[in-house]
Design a protein around this motif. Structure first.
Motif, PDB file in Angstrom:
ATOM      1  N   LEU A 130       0.834  -1.193   0.000  1.00  0.00           N
ATOM      2  CA  LEU A 130       0.000   0.000   0.000  1.00  0.00           C
ATOM      3  C   LEU A 130       0.871   1.246   0.000  1.00  0.00           C
ATOM      4  N   LYS A 131       0.492   2.231  -0.796  1.00  0.00           N
ATOM      5  CA  LYS A 131       1.187   3.511  -0.815  1.00  0.00           C
ATOM      6  C   LYS A 131       0.192   4.582  -0.402  1.00  0.00           C
ATOM      7  N   LEU A 132       0.568   5.376   0.543  1.00  0.00           N
ATOM      8  CA  LEU A 132      -0.287   6.413   1.101  1.00  0.00           C
ATOM      9  C   LEU A 132       0.484   7.728   1.129  1.00  0.00           C
ATOM     10  N   LYS A 133      -0.087   8.736   0.492  1.00  0.00           N
ATOM     11  CA  LYS A 133       0.484  10.080   0.543  1.00  0.00           C
ATOM     12  C   LYS A 133      -0.518  10.960   1.257  1.00  0.00           C
ATOM     13  N   ALA A 134      -0.124  11.525   2.362  1.00  0.00           N
ATOM     14  CA  ALA A 134      -0.997  12.380   3.166  1.00  0.00           C
ATOM     15  C   ALA A 134      -0.493  13.823   3.091  1.00  0.00           C
ATOM     16  N   THR A 135      -1.406  14.712   2.758  1.00  0.00           N
ATOM     17  CA  THR A 135      -1.084  16.130   2.694  1.00  0.00           C
ATOM     18  C   THR A 135      -2.105  16.878   3.547  1.00  0.00           C
ATOM     19  N   SER A 136      -1.615  17.669   4.458  1.00  0.00           N
ATOM     20  CA  SER A 136      -2.469  18.508   5.292  1.00  0.00           C
ATOM     21  C   SER A 136      -2.091  19.951   5.003  1.00  0.00           C
ATOM     22  N   TYR A 137      -3.096  20.760   4.711  1.00  0.00           N
ATOM     23  CA  TYR A 137      -2.782  22.149   4.393  1.00  0.00           C
ATOM     24  C   TYR A 137      -3.852  23.093   4.920  1.00  0.00           C
ATOM     25  N   SER A 138      -3.416  24.307   5.167  1.00  0.00           N
ATOM     26  CA  SER A 138      -4.301  25.390   5.601  1.00  0.00           C
ATOM     27  C   SER A 138      -3.761  26.674   4.980  1.00  0.00           C
ATOM     28  N   THR A 139      -4.271  27.800   5.405  1.00  0.00           N
ATOM     29  CA  THR A 139      -3.793  29.076   4.863  1.00  0.00           C
ATOM     30  C   THR A 139      -2.364  29.383   5.297  1.00  0.00           C
ATOM     31  N   THR A 140      -1.889  28.722   6.366  1.00  0.00           N
ATOM     32  CA  THR A 140      -0.551  29.027   6.886  1.00  0.00           C
ATOM     33  C   THR A 140       0.409  27.840   6.890  1.00  0.00           C
ATOM     34  N   THR A 141      -0.070  26.618   6.676  1.00  0.00           N
ATOM     35  CA  THR A 141       0.810  25.453   6.776  1.00  0.00           C
ATOM     36  C   THR A 141       0.589  24.471   5.629  1.00  0.00           C
ATOM     37  N   LEU A 142       1.621  23.692   5.383  1.00  0.00           N
ATOM     38  CA  LEU A 142       1.556  22.607   4.416  1.00  0.00           C
ATOM     39  C   LEU A 142       2.506  21.519   4.875  1.00  0.00           C
ATOM     40  N   SER A 143       1.989  20.299   5.004  1.00  0.00           N
ATOM     41  CA  SER A 143       2.852  19.182   5.347  1.00  0.00           C
ATOM     42  C   SER A 143       2.432  17.961   4.536  1.00  0.00           C
ATOM     43  N   THR A 144       3.414  17.220   4.064  1.00  0.00           N
ATOM     44  CA  THR A 144       3.176  16.032   3.261  1.00  0.00           C
ATOM     45  C   THR A 144       4.099  14.928   3.728  1.00  0.00           C
ATOM     46  N   TYR A 145       3.578  13.714   3.777  1.00  0.00           N
ATOM     47  CA  TYR A 145       4.429  12.559   4.046  1.00  0.00           C
ATOM     48  C   TYR A 145       3.884  11.352   3.313  1.00  0.00           C
ATOM     49  N   ILE A 146       4.786  10.416   3.070  1.00  0.00           N
ATOM     50  CA  ILE A 146       4.441   9.181   2.364  1.00  0.00           C
ATOM     51  C   ILE A 146       4.656   8.020   3.318  1.00  0.00           C
ATOM     52  N   SER A 147       3.732   7.076   3.283  1.00  0.00           N
ATOM     53  CA  SER A 147       3.790   5.934   4.191  1.00  0.00           C
ATOM     54  C   SER A 147       3.212   4.702   3.495  1.00  0.00           C
ATOM     55  N   SER A 148       3.373   3.565   4.137  1.00  0.00           N
ATOM     56  CA  SER A 148       2.742   2.335   3.658  1.00  0.00           C
ATOM     57  C   SER A 148       1.758   1.811   4.700  1.00  0.00           C
ATOM     58  N   SER A 149       1.385   2.684   5.643  1.00  0.00           N
ATOM     59  CA  SER A 149       0.482   2.268   6.709  1.00  0.00           C
ATOM     60  C   SER A 149      -0.425   3.418   7.137  1.00  0.00           C
ATOM     61  N   PHE A 150      -1.680   3.094   7.375  1.00  0.00           N
ATOM     62  CA  PHE A 150      -2.614   4.098   7.883  1.00  0.00           C
ATOM     63  C   PHE A 150      -2.317   4.465   9.335  1.00  0.00           C
ATOM     64  N   SER A 151      -1.533   3.666  10.024  1.00  0.00           N
ATOM     65  CA  SER A 151      -1.220   3.967  11.429  1.00  0.00           C
ATOM     66  C   SER A 151      -0.408   5.256  11.565  1.00  0.00           C
ATOM     67  N   ASP A 152       0.217   5.705  10.488  1.00  0.00           N
ATOM     68  CA  ASP A 152       1.003   6.933  10.516  1.00  0.00           C
ATOM     69  C   ASP A 152       0.169   8.193  10.281  1.00  0.00           C
ATOM     70  N   VAL A 153      -1.091   8.034   9.905  1.00  0.00           N
ATOM     71  CA  VAL A 153      -1.936   9.180   9.543  1.00  0.00           C
ATOM     72  C   VAL A 153      -2.388   9.933  10.793  1.00  0.00           C
ATOM     73  N   GLN A 154      -2.280  11.259  10.723  1.00  0.00           N
ATOM     74  CA  GLN A 154      -2.818  12.126  11.775  1.00  0.00           C
ATOM     75  C   GLN A 154      -4.281  12.387  11.426  1.00  0.00           C
ATOM     76  N   TRP A 155      -5.188  11.578  11.982  1.00  0.00           N
ATOM     77  CA  TRP A 155      -6.603  11.678  11.616  1.00  0.00           C
ATOM     78  C   TRP A 155      -7.241  12.971  12.103  1.00  0.00           C
ATOM     79  N   SER A 156      -6.799  13.455  13.248  1.00  0.00           N
ATOM     80  CA  SER A 156      -7.354  14.723  13.750  1.00  0.00           C
ATOM     81  C   SER A 156      -6.431  15.852  13.318  1.00  0.00           C
ATOM     82  N   HIS A 157      -7.023  16.916  12.862  1.00  0.00           N
ATOM     83  CA  HIS A 157      -6.252  18.066  12.441  1.00  0.00           C
ATOM     84  C   HIS A 157      -7.032  19.326  12.794  1.00  0.00           C
TER      85      HIS A 157
END
Length: 124
Positions: A4-31
């Motif tokens: 599994l390949k997972l690319k997670a990107t979280s963005y707002s008007t002031t921030t941007l963060s991206t990471y790649i993982s092979s597991s959903f356990s790495d996802v920050q579900w709350s933001h």
């Protein structure tokens, strides 16, 4: 067996963060309330690998199954808190446009999830 390949990107008007993982356990579900989470999921083998999306984002299990069962006809379905779209994308091949891979898209209030079996260069 595909990993599994997972690319997670979280963005707002002031921030941007991206990471790649092979597991959903790495996802920050709350933001934070002002940010959007985009999860791009590819190279999965079974629908069971996508179940964390059902548990954490409330995605409908039948829609997730549609993403795994390739050759769905294009459709849009509205669920309680999400809109689901599935279709095939167009690709260029030998100077012509051809039918490409299937793409599932879930739109929620503060997230978007794209699901495709094959890697899609347009998302890299």
């Amino acid at each position: 067996m595909t990993t599994l390949k997972l690319k997670a990107t979280s963005y707002s008007t002031t921030t941007l963060s991206t990471y790649i993982s092979s597991s959903f356990s790495d996802v920050q579900w709350s933001h934070s309330k002002d940010s959007i989470l985009w999860l791009d999921v590819s190279e999965y083998d079974r629908v069971a690998e996508l179940y964390p999306l059902e548990k954490n984002l409330g995605l409908h299990s039948l829609a997730l199954e549609d993403c795994v069962n390739i050759r769905q006809r294009p459709k849009i379905e509205e669920y309680e808190h999400t809109l689901f779209l599935i279709s095939r994308i167009a690709i260029e091949k030998d100077g012509m446009y051809a039918e490409g891979p299937q793409l599932g898209i879930f739109l929620g209030k503060d997230f978007i999830v794209t699901i495709h079996k094959e890697p899609l260069p347009l998302f890299d």
